[in-house]
Design a protein around this motif. Structure first.
Motif, short mmCIF file in Angstrom:
data_model
loop_
_atom_site.label_atom_id
_atom_site.label_comp_id
_atom_site.label_asym_id
_atom_site.label_seq_id
_atom_site.Cartn_x
_atom_site.Cartn_y
_atom_site.Cartn_z
N VAL A 281 0.83 -1.20 0.00
CA VAL A 281 0.00 0.00 0.00
C VAL A 281 0.87 1.25 0.00
O VAL A 281 0.59 2.23 -0.69
CB VAL A 281 -0.96 -0.01 1.21
N THR A 282 1.96 1.22 0.77
CA THR A 282 2.92 2.33 0.78
C THR A 282 4.29 1.80 0.36
O THR A 282 4.59 0.61 0.52
CB THR A 282 3.02 2.96 2.18
N ALA A 283 5.13 2.66 -0.17
CA ALA A 283 6.43 2.23 -0.71
C ALA A 283 7.29 1.54 0.34
O ALA A 283 7.98 0.58 0.06
CB ALA A 283 7.17 3.42 -1.30
N ASP A 286 6.09 -2.97 6.23
CA ASP A 286 6.63 -4.17 6.87
C ASP A 286 5.97 -5.44 6.35
O ASP A 286 6.23 -6.53 6.84
CB ASP A 286 6.47 -4.08 8.39
N SER A 287 5.08 -5.31 5.35
CA SER A 287 4.44 -6.50 4.78
C SER A 287 3.99 -6.20 3.36
O SER A 287 3.85 -5.05 2.96
CB SER A 287 3.23 -6.93 5.63
N ALA A 288 3.81 -7.27 2.60
CA ALA A 288 3.28 -7.17 1.25
C ALA A 288 2.15 -8.19 1.12
O ALA A 288 2.02 -9.08 1.95
CB ALA A 288 4.37 -7.46 0.21
N ARG A 289 1.35 -8.06 0.07
CA ARG A 289 0.25 -8.99 -0.11
C ARG A 289 0.32 -9.58 -1.51
O ARG A 289 0.76 -8.94 -2.47
CB ARG A 289 -1.10 -8.31 0.11
N ILE A 290 -0.13 -10.82 -1.62
CA ILE A 290 -0.23 -11.52 -2.89
C ILE A 290 -1.69 -11.80 -3.18
O ILE A 290 -2.42 -12.25 -2.30
CB ILE A 290 0.54 -12.86 -2.86
N ARG A 291 -2.11 -11.53 -4.39
CA ARG A 291 -3.46 -11.88 -4.84
C ARG A 291 -3.32 -12.67 -6.14
O ARG A 291 -2.57 -12.28 -7.03
CB ARG A 291 -4.31 -10.63 -5.06
N VAL A 413 16.96 -4.72 8.81
CA VAL A 413 16.48 -4.74 7.43
C VAL A 413 15.35 -3.74 7.28
O VAL A 413 14.36 -3.80 8.04
CB VAL A 413 16.02 -6.15 7.01
N GLU A 414 15.48 -2.83 6.34
CA GLU A 414 14.42 -1.90 6.00
C GLU A 414 13.89 -2.27 4.62
O GLU A 414 14.66 -2.48 3.69
CB GLU A 414 14.94 -0.47 6.00
N SER A 415 12.58 -2.39 4.49
CA SER A 415 11.96 -2.84 3.25
C SER A 415 11.28 -1.68 2.56
O SER A 415 10.44 -1.00 3.16
CB SER A 415 10.93 -3.94 3.53
N CYS A 416 11.65 -1.44 1.30
CA CYS A 416 11.01 -0.41 0.50
C CYS A 416 10.90 -0.89 -0.94
O CYS A 416 11.74 -1.68 -1.39
CB CYS A 416 11.79 0.90 0.54
N VAL A 417 9.89 -0.43 -1.65
CA VAL A 417 9.76 -0.73 -3.07
C VAL A 417 10.37 0.42 -3.85
O VAL A 417 9.97 1.57 -3.71
CB VAL A 417 8.28 -0.93 -3.46
N VAL A 418 11.39 0.08 -4.64
CA VAL A 418 12.11 1.07 -5.44
C VAL A 418 11.93 0.69 -6.90
O VAL A 418 12.46 -0.33 -7.36
CB VAL A 418 13.61 1.10 -5.07
#
Length: 438
Positions: A281-283, A286-291, A413-418
């Motif tokens: 939802v945000t870049a 702490d989590s991601a979702r799979i559909r 560990v810091e998680s971000c979508v780049v």
């Protein structure tokens, strides 16, 4: 004998381009010299120059080959692309019309080829990246991919060779697929095109993962969490899904209608169409979702049942359904930690069944199977100990553990979508102070 040996040595001294005992000369020798001789990407020669099919010549080398044809010239193929080309039949796939070349985006390598033995002399390609491996693209699918902008287009690099898909042919790419049929030609499907609007699911798509130290990437996998990879995993579990449904169906047979039984050859045929999306939802989250969605799968089953005459009958019926899955991935917060899994939901919807024997017993059994497909039992079969084991996804998630173990032991560990790539960044600098809301 001695004069012949001296003549052979003089011949090699005058014509061979390396110190080996194999003769490399002419246009192939010029190409070999141009590439750097023994220090070239093809390595030392392993054969004399010899005839190749369809009027050409070639030399084999330690890591590749150089082929020449009078209408094309001499070109070199090596490494993983050579391995794929060799698997496809070398010049049976086509003569190389380029040396191995870097792609404009700097990520990959490619060779183009021309099939001289086929009318029209069609061209084909093999593309390679460290993340996707080497894959062949040809025919109408290649033409459509070129029309889309090659690897710099919206589809990205190929992640599969062309394969049979129902009544057509298909190649998968990082962010979509191209499917060809005689009736419809080549049609492009982009990642997520089968899925409904996100509806808050996540607006930032993930198309790969990389591990970094202080923002500097040290490894990754561009196929991980991509639509094509998720769909490949779910399809590879076809037999397991069929066996799971079959076992659950056996348990649903009402004792009052025994000795009815389910024949052992019950099976599921997975849909050739698939849509999947991994997103946040945000870049920085702490989590991601799979559909994931596979529409119109079919479960075929025969029921061994008493007939009106002495003996047994095996009426067949099928039930087709849409299969969807929704899973939460918990991202690691320290070096070496694996990805975790939160809530997982697996659903079968839009069920339709068809039978050649509409007796009350079969109807009751069909209703029982429909109940188990739409109930909680289906999810329970694929979620064990908070581990998403649907079709081998657990193993795939575990592939990240070796990557995160390369981070400094004391790293957070810091998680971000780049740029649509999920970056797991190991940080050793002091953590920022917590946000205080006054």
């Amino acid at each position: 004998m001695l004069p012949r040996l001296l003549l052979a040595l003089l011949f090699c001294a005058g014509l061979c381009t390396s110190a080996s005992a194999f003769a490399v000369y002419g246009a192939i020798g010029d190409k070999y010299n141009q590439l750097g001789k023994d220090r070239s990407p093809v390595g030392a020669p392993l054969s004399d120059e010899a005839d190749a099919p369809y009027g050409g010549r070639f030399n084999n080398f330690r890591w590749g080959a150089i082929y020449w044809h009078p209408t094309i010239g001499a070109h070199a193929v090596w490494g993983a692309i050579f391995g794929k080309w060799n698997e496809l039949g070398r010049v049976g796939y086509g003569y190389p019309i380029t040396d191995e070349t870097g792609t404009p985006d700097g990520r990959g390598r490619y060779n183009h080829f021309r099939a001289l033995q086929i009318n029209g002399k069609p061209e084909a390609s093999i593309y390679w990246t460290p993340q996707t491996g080497a894959h062949a693209v040809y025919g109408a699918i290649r033409a459509k991919w070129a029309e889309q902008g090659w690897e710099r287009g919206r589809l990205g690099y190929p992640v599969s060779d062309e394969y049979q898909d129902g009544n057509g042919r298909r190649s998968d790419f990082e962010w979509g697929s191209i499917r060809w049929t005689a009736a419809g030609g080549a049609v492009v499907s982009y990642a997520g095109s089968l899925l409904p609007p996100t509806g808050g699911f996540g607006d930032i798509a993930i198309r790969g993962v990389e591990v970094a130290v202080m923002g500097r990437p040290i490894g990754g996998n561009t196929a991980f969490l991509s639509e094509m990879e998720l769909c490949r995993i779910i399809r590879s579990s076809q037999d397991r899904i069929g066996n799971t449904i079959k076992d659950l169906a056996r348990g649903q047979i009402n004792p009052r209608i025994r000795p009815f039984s389910i024949r052992s050859d019950a099976r599921v045929q997975m849909s050739p169409n698939c849509g999947a999306r991994a997103a946040v939802v945000t870049a920085c989250a702490d989590s991601a979702r799979i559909r994931l969605l596979l529409p119109r799968n079919v479960f075929f089953i025969n029921i061994t049942t008493p007939g009106p005459l002495p003996g047994w009958a095996d009426p067949r019926f099928s039930i087709d359904f849409d299969l969807s899955a929704d899973a939460q991935i918990i991202l690691p917060t320290r070096a070496g930690a694996p990805l975790g899994l939160g809530q997982v939901t697996v659903r079968a919807t839009n069920l339709h069944w068809d039978s050649q024997n509409l007796t009350g017993d079969v109807v009751r059994l069909a209703n029982s199977i429909a109940t188990l497909l739409t109930g909680n039992d289906l999810t329970a079969q694929f979620t064990r100990d908070l581990s998403f084991s649907f079709g081998g996804v657990t193993t795939t998630l575990g592939q990240l553990s070796p990557l995160t173990s390369r981070l400094p032991a004391n790293a957070r560990v810091e998680s971000c979508v780049v740029g649509n790539v999920l970056r797991l960044d190991g940080r050793t600098d002091p953590a920022p102070p917590p946000l205080v809301v006054r």
